[in-house]
Motif scaffolding. Sequence first.
Motif, PDB file in Angstrom:
ATOM      1  N   PRO A   1      -5.934 -52.042 -16.499  1.00 51.47           N
ATOM      2  CA  PRO A   1      -6.910 -52.692 -15.612  1.00 51.47           C
ATOM      3  C   PRO A   1      -7.431 -54.019 -16.152  1.00 51.47           C
ATOM      4  CG  PRO A   1      -7.419 -50.356 -15.882  1.00 51.47           C
ATOM      5  CD  PRO A   1      -6.354 -50.682 -16.890  1.00 51.47           C
ATOM      6  N   GLY A   2      -7.415 -54.182 -17.486  1.00 47.38           N
ATOM      7  CA  GLY A   2      -7.929 -55.413 -18.076  1.00 47.38           C
ATOM      8  C   GLY A   2      -6.900 -56.512 -18.231  1.00 47.38           C
ATOM      9  N   ALA A   3      -5.668 -56.263 -17.794  1.00 48.78           N
ATOM     10  CA  ALA A   3      -4.610 -57.274 -17.909  1.00 48.78           C
ATOM     11  C   ALA A   3      -4.925 -58.480 -17.020  1.00 48.78           C
ATOM     12  CB  ALA A   3      -3.263 -56.680 -17.521  1.00 48.78           C
ATOM     13  N   THR A   4      -4.501 -59.663 -17.467  1.00 49.17           N
ATOM     14  CA  THR A   4      -4.715 -60.883 -16.671  1.00 49.17           C
ATOM     15  C   THR A   4      -3.436 -61.719 -16.645  1.00 49.17           C
ATOM     16  OG1 THR A   4      -5.632 -61.970 -18.643  1.00 49.17           O
ATOM     17  CG2 THR A   4      -7.201 -60.986 -17.093  1.00 49.17           C
ATOM     18  N   PRO A   5      -2.360 -61.175 -16.083  1.00 51.99           N
ATOM     19  CA  PRO A   5      -1.061 -61.870 -16.127  1.00 51.99           C
ATOM     20  C   PRO A   5      -1.018 -63.164 -15.337  1.00 51.99           C
ATOM     21  CG  PRO A   5      -0.968 -59.981 -14.662  1.00 51.99           C
ATOM     22  CD  PRO A   5      -2.264 -59.885 -15.387  1.00 51.99           C
ATOM     23  N   PHE A   6      -1.912 -63.323 -14.367  1.00 52.94           N
ATOM     24  CA  PHE A   6      -1.891 -64.526 -13.536  1.00 52.94           C
ATOM     25  C   PHE A   6      -2.980 -65.528 -13.936  1.00 52.94           C
ATOM     26  CE2 PHE A   6       0.625 -61.533 -11.286  1.00 52.94           C
ATOM     27  CZ  PHE A   6       1.531 -62.264 -10.531  1.00 52.94           C
ATOM     28  N   LYS A   7      -3.590 -65.295 -15.083  1.00 55.79           N
ATOM     29  CA  LYS A   7      -4.653 -66.164 -15.552  1.00 55.79           C
ATOM     30  C   LYS A   7      -4.069 -67.456 -16.104  1.00 55.79           C
ATOM     31  CE  LYS A   7      -8.389 -66.394 -18.976  1.00 55.79           C
ATOM     32  NZ  LYS A   7      -9.124 -65.653 -20.021  1.00 55.79           N
ATOM     33  N   GLU A   8      -4.634 -68.583 -15.696  1.00 58.85           N
ATOM     34  CA  GLU A   8      -4.210 -69.899 -16.189  1.00 58.85           C
ATOM     35  C   GLU A   8      -5.451 -70.764 -16.383  1.00 58.85           C
ATOM     36  OE1 GLU A   8      -1.446 -71.594 -13.467  1.00 58.85           O
ATOM     37  OE2 GLU A   8       0.187 -70.239 -13.993  1.00 58.85           O
TER      38      GLU A   8
ATOM     39  N   PRO B   1       5.022 -52.235   0.838  1.00 60.79           N
ATOM     40  CA  PRO B   1       4.902 -52.003  -0.610  1.00 60.79           C
ATOM     41  C   PRO B   1       3.461 -51.929  -1.086  1.00 60.79           C
ATOM     42  CG  PRO B   1       5.386 -54.308  -0.177  1.00 60.79           C
ATOM     43  CD  PRO B   1       5.458 -53.605   1.149  1.00 60.79           C
ATOM     44  N   TRP B   2       3.268 -51.168  -2.147  1.00 61.14           N
ATOM     45  CA  TRP B   2       1.989 -51.114  -2.856  1.00 61.14           C
ATOM     46  C   TRP B   2       2.047 -52.007  -4.080  1.00 61.14           C
ATOM     47  CZ3 TRP B   2      -2.737 -49.670  -1.831  1.00 61.14           C
ATOM     48  CH2 TRP B   2      -3.005 -48.627  -0.934  1.00 61.14           C
ATOM     49  N   TYR B   3       0.988 -52.760  -4.328  1.00 62.62           N
ATOM     50  CA  TYR B   3       0.843 -53.534  -5.553  1.00 62.62           C
ATOM     51  C   TYR B   3      -0.436 -53.091  -6.254  1.00 62.62           C
ATOM     52  CZ  TYR B   3       4.438 -56.599  -3.634  1.00 62.62           C
ATOM     53  OH  TYR B   3       5.603 -57.085  -3.115  1.00 62.62           O
ATOM     54  N   VAL B   4      -0.347 -52.884  -7.560  1.00 61.15           N
ATOM     55  CA  VAL B   4      -1.522 -52.536  -8.356  1.00 61.15           C
ATOM     56  C   VAL B   4      -2.079 -53.827  -8.945  1.00 61.15           C
ATOM     57  CG1 VAL B   4      -2.407 -51.196 -10.294  1.00 61.15           C
ATOM     58  CG2 VAL B   4      -0.576 -50.263  -8.860  1.00 61.15           C
ATOM     59  N   ILE B   5      -3.321 -54.129  -8.636  1.00 63.57           N
ATOM     60  CA  ILE B   5      -3.961 -55.385  -9.040  1.00 63.57           C
ATOM     61  C   ILE B   5      -4.942 -55.108 -10.178  1.00 63.57           C
ATOM     62  CG2 ILE B   5      -5.260 -57.399  -8.268  1.00 63.57           C
ATOM     63  CD1 ILE B   5      -2.641 -57.002  -6.726  1.00 63.57           C
ATOM     64  N   PRO B   6      -4.630 -55.505 -11.427  1.00 64.32           N
ATOM     65  CA  PRO B   6      -5.613 -55.329 -12.508  1.00 64.32           C
ATOM     66  C   PRO B   6      -6.913 -56.040 -12.137  1.00 64.32           C
ATOM     67  CG  PRO B   6      -3.465 -55.952 -13.386  1.00 64.32           C
ATOM     68  CD  PRO B   6      -3.399 -56.142 -11.906  1.00 64.32           C
ATOM     69  N   SER B   7      -8.032 -55.306 -12.115  1.00 69.97           N
ATOM     70  CA  SER B   7      -9.252 -55.843 -11.496  1.00 69.97           C
ATOM     71  C   SER B   7     -10.498 -55.779 -12.360  1.00 69.97           C
ATOM     72  CB  SER B   7      -9.515 -55.110 -10.168  1.00 69.97           C
ATOM     73  OG  SER B   7      -8.458 -55.306  -9.268  1.00 69.97           O
ATOM     74  N   ASP B   8     -10.342 -55.548 -13.664  1.00 69.47           N
ATOM     75  CA  ASP B   8     -11.526 -55.616 -14.521  1.00 69.47           C
ATOM     76  C   ASP B   8     -12.108 -57.024 -14.494  1.00 69.47           C
ATOM     77  OD1 ASP B   8     -11.376 -52.968 -15.182  1.00 69.47           O
ATOM     78  OD2 ASP B   8     -10.898 -53.273 -17.301  1.00 69.47           O
TER      79      ASP B   8
END
Length: 268
Positions: A20-27, A224-231
């Motif tokens: 949940p704490g992942a931020t793969p799209f963070k820039e 499709p389902w996508y899981v969105i890390p949201s912390d």
Amino acid sequence: MASFNKYRAGGSFRLADIKPGATPFKEGSRSEQLAQLDALALQLDVLQNLLHAEGSRKLLLVLQGMDTSGKDGTIRWVFSRTSPLGVRVAAFKAPSLDELAHDYLWRCHAVVPRSGEIMVWNRSHYEDVLVTAVEGWIDKKELQRRYAQINDFERLLSETGTVIVKCMLHISKDVQRARLQERIDTPGKHWKFALGDLDARKKWDDYQNAYEKALGATSTRHAPWYVIPSDSKTHRNLMVARLLIKTLQDMKLKEPPADPGLKGLIVE
């Protein structure tokens, strides 16, 4: 840029594999991310205008998640620059007596998107395979039957021009605790808090298991389902915005041909 494929449910999907704490799209810094989000919101508005102009297809965004996962905030930020004429939101609360007198999908079909429209569901028909399963209101046989019915329902929508994107806003138990406590400690947020939220929190593991099973059973090619890390609220909004833009771009939307009568027309 990170790939959405890693966050798409299916196959040997395990919810625990997505942090949940992942931020793969963070820039960039937070201020840079907010600027990116504003730019994405403007881009989404342009694409929504094209969807409306084409007038033949629809987009349905389903948002699910535990309490405080940010369904309202996602809608507020992602669609902050989109014309309200082209976007509608339906919030699914506990069913009314009238809704309970019908099959559980009846209230959903009443609010599917119209042609040229983006429809957002804040919670959805998935409440009827999550809450009902965790609370023991349906047995395993009925649960499997509902998974199949939901897949059939979503296939019907897809085959009649609706593009479906389903997002599970995935938060950690610790972050939920902090957000619930903030609602209790902040007078202006008391209206957001319900004692029932604590009852659901006591069944956290049961709900995580129910989500994993539901996503695995109903993530299909057409829905499709996508899981969105949201912390991180900012990351959550960025990821959903990018996913919607990619979906609309993949639709290859086109403006309708101009009326031949417009050629050479002079407005006096």
